[in-house]
Design an enzyme around this catalytic site. Sequence first.
Site, PDB file in Angstrom:
ATOM      1  N   ASP A  34      14.840  -9.851 -28.129  1.00  0.00           N
ATOM      2  CA  ASP A  34      13.804  -9.385 -27.201  1.00  0.00           C
ATOM      3  C   ASP A  34      12.463  -9.255 -27.914  1.00  0.00           C
ATOM      4  O   ASP A  34      11.415  -9.593 -27.357  1.00  0.00           O
ATOM      5  CB  ASP A  34      14.196  -8.016 -26.616  1.00  0.00           C
ATOM      6  CG  ASP A  34      15.285  -8.135 -25.568  1.00  0.00           C
ATOM      7  OD1 ASP A  34      15.787  -9.256 -25.371  1.00  0.00           O
ATOM      8  OD2 ASP A  34      15.637  -7.110 -24.958  1.00  0.00           O
ATOM      9  N   SER A  83       7.568  -6.865 -12.180  1.00  0.00           N
ATOM     10  CA  SER A  83       7.874  -6.488 -13.562  1.00  0.00           C
ATOM     11  C   SER A  83       6.725  -5.624 -14.084  1.00  0.00           C
ATOM     12  O   SER A  83       5.717  -5.449 -13.399  1.00  0.00           O
ATOM     13  CB  SER A  83       8.055  -7.734 -14.431  1.00  0.00           C
ATOM     14  OG  SER A  83       6.891  -8.520 -14.408  1.00  0.00           O
ATOM     15  N   GLU A 117       9.520   7.767 -18.033  1.00  0.00           N
ATOM     16  CA  GLU A 117      10.961   7.557 -17.859  1.00  0.00           C
ATOM     17  C   GLU A 117      11.467   6.579 -18.923  1.00  0.00           C
ATOM     18  O   GLU A 117      10.692   5.802 -19.475  1.00  0.00           O
ATOM     19  CB  GLU A 117      11.255   6.949 -16.476  1.00  0.00           C
ATOM     20  CG  GLU A 117      10.759   7.773 -15.321  1.00  0.00           C
ATOM     21  CD  GLU A 117      10.792   6.994 -14.007  1.00  0.00           C
ATOM     22  OE1 GLU A 117      11.607   6.054 -13.882  1.00  0.00           O
ATOM     23  OE2 GLU A 117       9.999   7.321 -13.114  1.00  0.00           O
ATOM     24  N   LYS A 119      13.090   3.211 -20.162  1.00  0.00           N
ATOM     25  CA  LYS A 119      13.161   1.835 -19.652  1.00  0.00           C
ATOM     26  C   LYS A 119      14.576   1.327 -19.955  1.00  0.00           C
ATOM     27  O   LYS A 119      14.878   0.930 -21.074  1.00  0.00           O
ATOM     28  CB  LYS A 119      12.116   0.942 -20.314  1.00  0.00           C
ATOM     29  CG  LYS A 119      12.037  -0.452 -19.717  1.00  0.00           C
ATOM     30  CD  LYS A 119      10.871  -1.231 -20.313  1.00  0.00           C
ATOM     31  CE  LYS A 119      10.738  -2.588 -19.634  1.00  0.00           C
ATOM     32  NZ  LYS A 119      11.876  -3.479 -19.883  1.00  0.00           N
ATOM     33  N   LYS A 290       4.213   5.954 -15.645  1.00  0.00           N
ATOM     34  CA  LYS A 290       3.807   5.677 -14.263  1.00  0.00           C
ATOM     35  C   LYS A 290       2.853   6.761 -13.759  1.00  0.00           C
ATOM     36  O   LYS A 290       3.007   7.937 -14.098  1.00  0.00           O
ATOM     37  CB  LYS A 290       5.027   5.661 -13.336  1.00  0.00           C
ATOM     38  CG  LYS A 290       6.100   4.654 -13.684  1.00  0.00           C
ATOM     39  CD  LYS A 290       7.301   4.841 -12.753  1.00  0.00           C
ATOM     40  CE  LYS A 290       8.411   3.854 -13.069  1.00  0.00           C
ATOM     41  NZ  LYS A 290       9.613   4.109 -12.248  1.00  0.00           N
ATOM     42  N   LYS A 314       7.171  -0.613 -25.488  1.00  0.00           N
ATOM     43  CA  LYS A 314       8.383  -1.157 -26.095  1.00  0.00           C
ATOM     44  C   LYS A 314       8.522  -0.633 -27.524  1.00  0.00           C
ATOM     45  O   LYS A 314       7.603  -0.783 -28.338  1.00  0.00           O
ATOM     46  CB  LYS A 314       8.331  -2.698 -26.114  1.00  0.00           C
ATOM     47  CG  LYS A 314       8.205  -3.349 -24.734  1.00  0.00           C
ATOM     48  CD  LYS A 314       9.437  -3.217 -23.897  1.00  0.00           C
ATOM     49  CE  LYS A 314      10.529  -4.183 -24.252  1.00  0.00           C
ATOM     50  NZ  LYS A 314      10.361  -5.546 -23.795  1.00  0.00           N
ATOM     51  N   CYS A 408      42.925 -21.547 -46.116  1.00  0.00           N
ATOM     52  CA  CYS A 408      42.889 -20.384 -45.222  1.00  0.00           C
ATOM     53  C   CYS A 408      43.243 -19.128 -46.010  1.00  0.00           C
ATOM     54  O   CYS A 408      44.281 -19.101 -46.691  1.00  0.00           O
ATOM     55  CB  CYS A 408      43.871 -20.588 -44.081  1.00  0.00           C
ATOM     56  SG  CYS A 408      44.111 -19.110 -43.072  1.00  0.00           S
TER      57      CYS A 408
END
Length: 666
Positions: A34, A83, A117, A119, A290, A314, A408
């Site tokens: 991200d 968004s 709030e 996210k 907000k 972020k 292996c």
Amino acid sequence: MDKEQVKKRIQELREKTEYYAQKYYDEDKPEISDFEYDMLMLELRNLEKENPEFINKESLTQKVGGHVKEGFEKVTHEVPLQSLQDIFSIEEIDEFDERIRKKAEENGIQEIKYVVETKIDGLSAALEYKNGKFVRGATRGNGLVGEDVTHNLRTIKSIPMEINDKIDIIVRGEVFIAKEDFEKMNQEREENEEELFANARNAAAGSLRQLDSKITEKRPLDIYIFNVQKIEGKKFNSHFEELEYLKKLGFNVNPIRVVCNNLQDIKKTIEEIGEKREKLTFGIDGAVIKIDNLKFREILGSTAKTPRWAIAYKYPPEQKETILKDIICQVGRTGVITPMAILDPVKVAGSTISKTTLHNEDFIKEKEIKIGDTVVIQKAGDVIPEIVKVIKEKRTGEEYNFEMPEKCPVCGAEAIREEGEAAVRCTGIECPAKLFRNLVHFVSREAMNIEGLGENIIQQLLENGLISNIADIYELKFEDIASLKKNGKKFAQNLIDSINESKNSDLYRLITALGIRHVGGKASKLLARKYKTIDNLTKATFEELSEINDVGEVMANSIIEFFTQDQTLDLIHKLKLAGVNTVSLQEENTDNRFEGKTFVLTGSLENYTRKEAEDIIEKFGGKTSSSVSKKTDYVLAGNEAGSKLSKAESLGITVISEDEFSNLIK
């Protein structure tokens, strides 16, 4: 950069962000973190801001990412699901507050309150209620049109089917998977050699966007509601008031919602959320700021993509240095040998990390990782921790290179890496790490077809020490099987009968059951027809195999490698002693009328099953394919033939009916 370079870079960034957004939103398979994606978007946004003449409405800075997945009904949102504008520094919060206060002054608004709030890292959805009852739910999609996922949302226990007021309302929430549940899911997927989910967000998105709601029901989805999109017959003055009302209605409301009276309160709240972020039961990737006053929101309005009354801060991914003490190898159920980094334990993003996957030898070489290196570990939210870089300046000269094993580490069989693959695999058929998966394949319908011997029974047989290799299936006693189930005598007898019946299976089924890489059912029939016995096949040369139609170099190499393993020869010896047939039961066929011909079957046939028709074609030396191409000779078209028929006609390929096919095989 001159204007031409800027234009070129903007185009580059648009193509990259569109590609990564498609992987993230539409396919739920992110290819970059991200943070890396956010940095690309930030660069694009800044370049467009400085060069407005290059702004294009198709840029992801101007629209919401995501499309409607094929198979879902489209839902047009009555109120767009926008968004948020992402920000990455505290200074940008100052700028946001400054803009808001200036606008408030222009409009004579005295008091400004904010709501901060969490996210939530999930998938946005709108829930619609009529007269208090849940009637429809949809994903965000592109913000204007989403996917109807009503049936899937009904499987989420925290979504009320009826709320505590008989009203019409549309609310917006975030569907997510809790951290603990996500870890359990990935643990199970790792045990089953399935691809791990990159993070909880994509696991949630992939689960909600399943066409089969039974799959969704098995996934531990949850939801937090954070907004009223539309409501009939009620008016609210503030966002916080709305949230309290939603809670009274019975919704699972975002648990962290703090009213802030000024800039200092906002910064303090963001800092506090950041400090307790890792202790939260759900994943977050930021904090949302907000405006609380709903009338002021209307004055501020929105752009085509984002509201002007909210921003999302972020949090940066956390990175820590540690020492890579060793690299060990783990063998998965499919035989893939995966290198794991053993680290000096270090706390990153709230988790103590002492080991992490190094994926494959290409990853190790690309990062130039040596044992003893000081490395940087990164973990953002629920993303699997990873080594992002080596600090070469801290090397002492005692570090050394890692080499993938040639044998292996579990069973000692040869470990190979095939051309074009990144994975190194164990070739041993009796390897304990692969045993469960090998057993499941051996008894499957297309292989030895032992009815009743499903995954659950195989697991019980292994746990009770009743089998330790494939051949042990044929040594099972009635009483051993009966003990696995309450009143299990009938089940035990049926299973014993099925095991005994499988001993008489044709050679091609045994070849399929051995699970040789790249050798499927069709190739197994070819090999059985050519070599007649398993002993002949074990002695086949590369040159012989390569001359067989449809057996290429890769398959030939795989067969040679498989039959040179001591474990393979040991298993074949045990199967012979148990009475398993190892010779071909197919009649000698001299009629190769379809030799060199390729058939494609489409539509439903009346007189043959699809498999019967394929077997007949193969019996006469032909082969079947699932897709039409210029190399196709015949398309056998039954009732309701679809796109394959259309393609055949456009390419001028011979199309035959079922009657014509019957005449060809007389």
